[in-house]
Scaffold this motif. Structure first.
Motif, PDB file in Angstrom:
ATOM      1  N   ASP A 169       0.832  -1.212   0.000  1.00  0.00           N
ATOM      2  CA  ASP A 169       0.000   0.000   0.000  1.00  0.00           C
ATOM      3  C   ASP A 169       0.864   1.259   0.000  1.00  0.00           C
ATOM      4  OD1 ASP A 169      -2.398  -1.344  -0.064  1.00  0.00           O
ATOM      5  OD2 ASP A 169      -2.687  -1.331   2.114  1.00  0.00           O
ATOM      6  N   ALA A 170       1.946   1.238   0.780  1.00  0.00           N
ATOM      7  CA  ALA A 170       2.852   2.380   0.804  1.00  0.00           C
ATOM      8  C   ALA A 170       3.530   2.562  -0.557  1.00  0.00           C
ATOM      9  CB  ALA A 170       3.902   2.192   1.898  1.00  0.00           C
ATOM     10  N   LEU A 171       3.897   1.446  -1.197  1.00  0.00           N
ATOM     11  CA  LEU A 171       4.486   1.489  -2.537  1.00  0.00           C
ATOM     12  C   LEU A 171       3.511   2.098  -3.530  1.00  0.00           C
ATOM     13  CD1 LEU A 171       6.497   0.657  -4.815  1.00  0.00           C
ATOM     14  CD2 LEU A 171       5.446  -1.612  -4.753  1.00  0.00           C
ATOM     15  N   VAL A 172       2.275   1.680  -3.489  1.00  0.00           N
ATOM     16  CA  VAL A 172       1.249   2.185  -4.409  1.00  0.00           C
ATOM     17  C   VAL A 172       1.020   3.678  -4.195  1.00  0.00           C
ATOM     18  CG1 VAL A 172      -1.224   2.099  -4.912  1.00  0.00           C
ATOM     19  CG2 VAL A 172       0.089  -0.024  -4.752  1.00  0.00           C
ATOM     20  N   ALA A 173       0.954   4.099  -2.922  1.00  0.00           N
ATOM     21  CA  ALA A 173       0.741   5.518  -2.638  1.00  0.00           C
ATOM     22  C   ALA A 173       1.872   6.363  -3.203  1.00  0.00           C
ATOM     23  CB  ALA A 173       0.612   5.722  -1.125  1.00  0.00           C
ATOM     24  N   LYS A 174       3.097   5.880  -3.092  1.00  0.00           N
ATOM     25  CA  LYS A 174       4.237   6.623  -3.624  1.00  0.00           C
ATOM     26  C   LYS A 174       4.233   6.597  -5.152  1.00  0.00           C
ATOM     27  CE  LYS A 174       8.172   8.803  -2.678  1.00  0.00           C
ATOM     28  NZ  LYS A 174       9.264   8.096  -1.974  1.00  0.00           N
ATOM     29  N   ALA A 175       3.827   5.483  -5.755  1.00  0.00           N
ATOM     30  CA  ALA A 175       3.801   5.375  -7.218  1.00  0.00           C
ATOM     31  C   ALA A 175       2.806   6.352  -7.822  1.00  0.00           C
ATOM     32  CB  ALA A 175       3.466   3.949  -7.635  1.00  0.00           C
ATOM     33  N   ARG A 176       1.713   6.641  -7.113  1.00  0.00           N
ATOM     34  CA  ARG A 176       0.716   7.577  -7.625  1.00  0.00           C
ATOM     35  C   ARG A 176       1.258   9.005  -7.725  1.00  0.00           C
ATOM     36  NH1 ARG A 176      -4.593   5.638  -4.064  1.00  0.00           N
ATOM     37  NH2 ARG A 176      -5.003   3.691  -5.223  1.00  0.00           N
ATOM     38  N   THR A 177       2.345   9.282  -7.030  1.00  0.00           N
ATOM     39  CA  THR A 177       2.917  10.632  -7.049  1.00  0.00           C
ATOM     40  C   THR A 177       3.912  10.836  -8.188  1.00  0.00           C
ATOM     41  OG1 THR A 177       4.754  10.046  -5.556  1.00  0.00           O
ATOM     42  CG2 THR A 177       2.672  10.736  -4.543  1.00  0.00           C
ATOM     43  N   LYS A 214       2.553  13.060 -13.756  1.00  0.00           N
ATOM     44  CA  LYS A 214       1.465  12.940 -14.739  1.00  0.00           C
ATOM     45  C   LYS A 214       0.901  11.523 -14.858  1.00  0.00           C
ATOM     46  CE  LYS A 214       3.039  16.826 -17.584  1.00  0.00           C
ATOM     47  NZ  LYS A 214       3.378  17.272 -18.954  1.00  0.00           N
ATOM     48  N   VAL A 215       0.656  10.874 -13.727  1.00  0.00           N
ATOM     49  CA  VAL A 215       0.036   9.552 -13.739  1.00  0.00           C
ATOM     50  C   VAL A 215      -1.421   9.684 -14.169  1.00  0.00           C
ATOM     51  CG1 VAL A 215      -0.651   7.576 -12.332  1.00  0.00           C
ATOM     52  CG2 VAL A 215       1.593   8.634 -11.996  1.00  0.00           C
ATOM     53  N   ILE A 216      -1.848   8.888 -15.144  1.00  0.00           N
ATOM     54  CA  ILE A 216      -3.228   8.906 -15.626  1.00  0.00           C
ATOM     55  C   ILE A 216      -4.095   8.061 -14.689  1.00  0.00           C
ATOM     56  CG2 ILE A 216      -4.754   8.304 -17.546  1.00  0.00           C
ATOM     57  CD1 ILE A 216      -2.343   8.646 -19.408  1.00  0.00           C
ATOM     58  N   GLU A 217      -5.168   8.684 -14.192  1.00  0.00           N
ATOM     59  CA  GLU A 217      -6.108   8.005 -13.287  1.00  0.00           C
ATOM     60  C   GLU A 217      -5.363   7.303 -12.150  1.00  0.00           C
ATOM     61  OE1 GLU A 217      -8.410   5.406 -15.696  1.00  0.00           O
ATOM     62  OE2 GLU A 217      -9.469   7.019 -16.738  1.00  0.00           O
ATOM     63  N   PRO A 218      -4.798   8.059 -11.237  1.00  0.00           N
ATOM     64  CA  PRO A 218      -4.031   7.460 -10.131  1.00  0.00           C
ATOM     65  C   PRO A 218      -4.813   6.420  -9.342  1.00  0.00           C
ATOM     66  CG  PRO A 218      -3.746   9.846 -10.180  1.00  0.00           C
ATOM     67  CD  PRO A 218      -4.826   9.529 -11.160  1.00  0.00           C
ATOM     68  N   GLN A 219      -6.147   6.547  -9.326  1.00  0.00           N
ATOM     69  CA  GLN A 219      -6.939   5.585  -8.552  1.00  0.00           C
ATOM     70  C   GLN A 219      -6.865   4.174  -9.121  1.00  0.00           C
ATOM     71  OE1 GLN A 219      -8.104   8.041 -10.366  1.00  0.00           O
ATOM     72  NE2 GLN A 219      -9.763   7.325 -11.720  1.00  0.00           N
ATOM     73  N   THR A 220      -6.402   4.040 -10.398  1.00  0.00           N
ATOM     74  CA  THR A 220      -6.266   2.701 -10.983  1.00  0.00           C
ATOM     75  C   THR A 220      -4.957   2.028 -10.584  1.00  0.00           C
ATOM     76  OG1 THR A 220      -5.259   3.583 -13.009  1.00  0.00           O
ATOM     77  CG2 THR A 220      -7.667   3.399 -12.963  1.00  0.00           C
ATOM     78  N   VAL A 221      -4.057   2.789  -9.981  1.00  0.00           N
ATOM     79  CA  VAL A 221      -2.811   2.214  -9.473  1.00  0.00           C
ATOM     80  C   VAL A 221      -3.108   1.684  -8.069  1.00  0.00           C
ATOM     81  CG1 VAL A 221      -0.386   2.648  -8.936  1.00  0.00           C
ATOM     82  CG2 VAL A 221      -1.492   3.889 -10.810  1.00  0.00           C
ATOM     83  N   VAL A 222      -3.314   0.370  -7.972  1.00  0.00           N
ATOM     84  CA  VAL A 222      -3.800  -0.204  -6.721  1.00  0.00           C
ATOM     85  C   VAL A 222      -2.985  -1.434  -6.333  1.00  0.00           C
ATOM     86  CG1 VAL A 222      -6.158   0.634  -7.042  1.00  0.00           C
ATOM     87  CG2 VAL A 222      -5.498  -1.590  -7.977  1.00  0.00           C
ATOM     88  N   ASN A 223      -3.119  -1.795  -5.069  1.00  0.00           N
ATOM     89  CA  ASN A 223      -2.533  -3.029  -4.553  1.00  0.00           C
ATOM     90  C   ASN A 223      -3.181  -4.207  -5.267  1.00  0.00           C
ATOM     91  OD1 ASN A 223      -1.921  -5.329  -2.976  1.00  0.00           O
ATOM     92  ND2 ASN A 223      -1.741  -4.107  -1.118  1.00  0.00           N
ATOM     93  N   PRO A 224      -2.418  -5.107  -5.902  1.00  0.00           N
ATOM     94  CA  PRO A 224      -3.033  -6.215  -6.646  1.00  0.00           C
ATOM     95  C   PRO A 224      -3.881  -7.135  -5.760  1.00  0.00           C
ATOM     96  CG  PRO A 224      -0.654  -6.497  -6.479  1.00  0.00           C
ATOM     97  CD  PRO A 224      -0.955  -5.114  -6.031  1.00  0.00           C
ATOM     98  N   VAL A 225      -3.513  -7.281  -4.491  1.00  0.00           N
ATOM     99  CA  VAL A 225      -4.304  -8.110  -3.588  1.00  0.00           C
ATOM    100  C   VAL A 225      -5.674  -7.472  -3.379  1.00  0.00           C
ATOM    101  CG1 VAL A 225      -4.465  -9.087  -1.265  1.00  0.00           C
ATOM    102  CG2 VAL A 225      -2.246  -9.007  -2.451  1.00  0.00           C
ATOM    103  N   THR A 226      -5.693  -6.169  -3.171  1.00  0.00           N
ATOM    104  CA  THR A 226      -6.959  -5.450  -2.993  1.00  0.00           C
ATOM    105  C   THR A 226      -7.798  -5.501  -4.259  1.00  0.00           C
ATOM    106  OG1 THR A 226      -5.842  -3.952  -1.449  1.00  0.00           O
ATOM    107  CG2 THR A 226      -7.968  -3.241  -2.331  1.00  0.00           C
ATOM    108  N   ALA A 227      -7.147  -5.311  -5.425  1.00  0.00           N
ATOM    109  CA  ALA A 227      -7.865  -5.331  -6.692  1.00  0.00           C
ATOM    110  C   ALA A 227      -8.499  -6.696  -6.947  1.00  0.00           C
ATOM    111  CB  ALA A 227      -6.919  -4.976  -7.833  1.00  0.00           C
ATOM    112  N   ALA A 228      -7.790  -7.764  -6.613  1.00  0.00           N
ATOM    113  CA  ALA A 228      -8.327  -9.110  -6.814  1.00  0.00           C
ATOM    114  C   ALA A 228      -9.522  -9.367  -5.903  1.00  0.00           C
ATOM    115  CB  ALA A 228      -7.240 -10.142  -6.564  1.00  0.00           C
ATOM    116  N   GLN A 229      -9.484  -8.836  -4.690  1.00  0.00           N
ATOM    117  CA  GLN A 229     -10.607  -9.025  -3.767  1.00  0.00           C
ATOM    118  C   GLN A 229     -11.832  -8.238  -4.214  1.00  0.00           C
ATOM    119  OE1 GLN A 229      -8.842  -7.747  -0.080  1.00  0.00           O
ATOM    120  NE2 GLN A 229      -7.819  -9.724   0.318  1.00  0.00           N
ATOM    121  N   GLN A 230     -11.623  -7.052  -4.762  1.00  0.00           N
ATOM    122  CA  GLN A 230     -12.740  -6.219  -5.178  1.00  0.00           C
ATOM    123  C   GLN A 230     -13.364  -6.697  -6.488  1.00  0.00           C
ATOM    124  OE1 GLN A 230     -11.007  -2.308  -5.338  1.00  0.00           O
ATOM    125  NE2 GLN A 230     -11.140  -1.974  -3.107  1.00  0.00           N
ATOM    126  N   ASN A 231     -12.580  -7.324  -7.367  1.00  0.00           N
ATOM    127  CA  ASN A 231     -13.093  -7.786  -8.663  1.00  0.00           C
ATOM    128  C   ASN A 231     -12.523  -9.175  -8.953  1.00  0.00           C
ATOM    129  OD1 ASN A 231     -14.091  -8.110 -11.225  1.00  0.00           O
ATOM    130  ND2 ASN A 231     -13.192  -6.230 -12.075  1.00  0.00           N
TER     131      ASN A 231
END
Length: 746
Positions: free
Chosen positions: A93-101, A104-121
């Motif tokens: 999660d800390a890695l993802v938060a730093k990567a969003r910064t 010019k990242v497009i749609e930063p909300q799509t940069v997510v923890n893969p474990v969280t993304a797999a649980q949500q979808n």
């Protein structure tokens, strides 16, 4: 030719400050213009006439957003943990938060923890989480064209990976931010440093060693600025600057070395320095002009391949050689005039100065006598050595990979979690349906692709259209796009076969539509195919034109034939050595072995053939010069070798040093090119030109220099041996207004 160059040499010597100033003004002016207009290099790889090029044209027209997205930066972060990624949630999660910064990242909300993304979808879990939850994929898209990424942004991304790597979590990256072109510097500086040392040994004097270095810096600088400026008008790849640096440094210094060496020899004959410069440019300059012309033909002929970026590399290399030739016949005489009587001072004690009388024994003279005494064993020994080195060539595999060595760890994780081909999808476009409705044809293609081998997750394959309704782009679509992910490596033969199977099905015009396969994987495959099919025509053009030039230079048929056949031996030995080191991993010099890059064979043939003819002209023109002026065939080989061996050996060592320095680059492809060029120069200069060619010419005797009478009337006499200059008495060359007598010894 010789007489005209003689006059040019004297003219530039007399107006030295004008010519030196002109070269400096051109360099400064080009630098200012480039700085003002700020041209950018292109990253588009166009392959006119290929199926992948047609596919990309459809994408530009009908899928503009997706095509533009491919041109923008896209980077993947791979995370892996043997105990499962779920146990490292806070760290990821800390890695993802730093990567969003990142910029010019497009749609930063799509940069997510893969474990969280797999649980949500859960339906998309397999796309972001693999290897039973031990490997995860984080995608980052930036609104920055790939060519605009900077080295600072790459360093920032690498620091991000390093910051969160550890405590059982692997963090690696692959994609645009890991592929930023790094400006050279270390290898070029090392090449210049080695060249300077060799020049000191060759001349035994500091200033004379410095003159060729100045010429090389000015020549390469002007060429790079010219090519960079042209990027404002036409699409130019940044890879063109690499070949300019590698080849430009080498030939600039080599040609300067040849002119300065001849100038010192002419000084020993007496007369003014101006006259000595004229004779040097008239004789050695003639050889430089024809050697440079041969190299330019060899590299410019890369245009027959029909691939724009290969053509650009060839044209850029030809410009670099042209500038090097112009520098040798104008800037070098001017610099010699500027330094005057100090050109060969201060002399380095303990080093042969190269201007010793012919009667004094030297290593070149001793070896020449040995060669002419045992020509047949010497020639056979050299050829056998090259044949042995060429044996691994039979195992050569060609391929195209865009990943760098720094991405190797990430690609291994990518293959482990998601399959080898996940990073190289085939983009299948369906267009031009007869009834205007693309749906039936697109459905047919999707159904057929699902039946093919080497297709990852066939059940998930579908098509998207270019319909006007974003919620339902298939409705009213006139074109369709299908992404097909192969199971095996994008550069492997199985993926190439899959691509060809889709194209074969498209040839049947399913549903009356046109089917093309594009994407980076298809482009790389088409490049390899086009390079392979162009190799033979390229060889015919290069060898044919070069043979004509050498026939004019040497007024002989056998000498050019020997030169050409010798080149074939040296280039085969080079291929064999490159396969052994980089493909098989012999001697453990390379950490990550890979197939030989597809454009290396044809590129190597073009560059090395030109360089080989350089050494042929440098060494053999002096032999012909002596033979034409009455020396016996055997003695002309000895005298020519005695005068030319030191210069050719120095030039070859400089070439090898410049090319080998590129093995310090972090990327295996740059190392491969540097090694192959260095090995080729070694095999050709020291084995073919300095052993086999003199030995064979000795065996042939007078026959080597014969030309049929009917051909003798057709071939123009360019007087490369400087007969017209020899007819000018040395004492008449003295210009009292310029002659500066040496102080009388007391």
């Amino acid at each position: 030719m010789a007489l005209w160059l003689y006059r040019l040499g004297r003219f530039t010597f007399r107006h030295k400050w004008w010519f030196v100033s002109a070269w400096l003004v051109v360099l400064i002016a080009l630098g200012a213009i480039v700085g003002a207009v700020a041209p950018k290099f292109s990253t588009n790889f166009e392959l006119p006439g290929t199926d992948s090029d047609r596919a990309m044209s459809v994408m530009k027209t009908d899928f503009t957003a997706i095509n533009d997205q491919q041109l923008n930066a896209s980077t993947s972060i791979l995370v892996a943990a043997d105990d499962g990624l779920a146990n490292h949630t806070a760290q990821i999660d800390a890695l993802v938060a730093k990567a969003r910064t990142l910029p010019k990242v497009i749609e930063p909300q799509t940069v997510v923890n893969p474990v969280t993304a797999a649980q949500q979808n859960p339906a998309m879990a397999s796309a972001v989480l693999g290897d039973d939850g031990k490997v995860g994929l984080i995608q980052i898209r930036q609104d920055i064209p790939m060519q605009d990424l900077t080295g600072a942004e790459m360093d920032q991304f690498k620091e991000l990976l390093s910051e969160y790597r550890g405590d059982g979590l692997e963090v690696e990256g692959t994609g645009s931010l890991m592929q930023v072109f790094e400006q050279g510097g270390v290898s070029e500086l090392l090449g210049f440093a080695v060249a300077f040392v060799i020049m000191i040994v060759a001349f035994g004097a500091l200033i004379a060693a410095f003159i060729p270095i100045v010429t090389g810096i000015l020549g390469v600088g002007i060429t790079i600025l010219l090519v960079t400026l042209s990027a404002k008008i036409i699409d130019v790849q940044q890879s063109a600057t690499t070949i300019i640096t590698m080849l430009g440094i080498a030939v600039s210094i080599d040609y300067a070395l040849f002119i300065v060496s001849r100038y010192r020899s002419e000084l020993n004959l007496g007369g003014s320095r101006e006259a000595a410069v004229g004779r040097a440019v008239g004789t050695a300059g003639s050889a430089v002009v024809f050697a440079g012309l041969t190299v330019m033909i060899a590299v410019a002929a890369l245009a027959v391949v029909g691939i724009p970026f290969i053509t650009q590399m060839g044209v850029a290399a030809a410009i670099a050689v042209l500038v090097a030739v112009l520098g040798a016949i104008t800037l070098i005489p001017a610099l010699l005039g500027a330094f005057g009587r100090f050109a060969f001072s201060p002399q380095i004690p303990g080093i042969r100065h190269g201007d010793e009388p012919d009667t004094q024994p030297s290593n070149g003279l001793r070896f020449a006598r040995f060669l002419t005494r045992f020509p047949l064993p010497a020639a056979l020994a050299g050829l056998i050595l090259l044949v042995v080195a060429a044996i691994p060539m039979t195992q050569m595999e060609l391929g195209m990979e865009s990943t760098t060595d720094s991405e190797y760890a990430a690609t291994q994780l990518l293959q482990r979690g998601f399959g080898e081909g996940v990073n190289g999808p085939l983009l299948v476009v369906v267009s031009d349906a007869q009834n205007g409705d693309i749906a039936p044809a697109a459905d047919d293609v999707v159904a057929h692709v699902k039946t093919l081998d080497n297709v990852a997750n066939p059940a998930q394959i579908t098509w998207i259209g270019n319909g006007s309704d974003p919620a339902n782009p298939q409705a009213g679509a006139k074109a369709a796009l299908i992404s097909v992910t192969p199971e095996r490596s994008p550069s492997g033969p199985q993926t190439h076969e899959l691509m060809e199977q889709i194209r074969e099905y498209g040839a049947t015009s399913p549903g009356g539509a046109t089917v093309n396969v594009g994407g980076q994987t298809a482009i790389m495959s088409d490049i390899s195919s086009k390079l392979s099919s162009a190799l033979i025509p390229f060889l015919i053009v290069v060898v044919g034109l070069a043979f004509i030039i050498l026939t004019i230079v040497f007024r002989s048929l056998l000498v050019p034939l020997i030169a050409t056949l010798g080149f074939l031996f040296s280039v085969c030995a080079t291929f064999g050595a490159t396969v052994a080191i980089f493909q098989r991993g012999d001697f453990g010099l390379i950490d990550h072995t890979k197939p030989i890059i597809s454009f290396l064979p044809i590129f190597l043939v073009g560059v090395v053939f030109g360089l080989a003819m350089d050494y042929q002209v440098f060494l053999v023109t002096r032999m012909r010069e002596e033979y034409v002026h009455g020396v016996s065939a055997k003695d002309s080989v000895i005298i020519g070798y005695q005068h030319g061996a030191r210069v050719v050996a120095s030039a070859a060592i400089i070439m090898i040093s410049v090319f080998a320095a590129f093995m310090l680059a972090p990327d295996t492809i740059a190392k491969m090119m540097g090694f192959a060029l260095a090995a080729a120069v070694f095999f050709d200069a020291f084995i073919i030109r300095m052993i086999v060619v003199p030995a064979v010419i000795t065996l042939l005797g007078d026959t080597a220099w014969k030309l049929p009478r009917w051909l003798d009337k057709i071939v123009p006499n360019v007087d490369v041996e400087g007969t017209a200059i020899r007819e000018i008495p040395i004492e008449k060359n003295i210009d009292p207004s310029l002659w500066e007598p040496e102080p009388a010894k007391v």
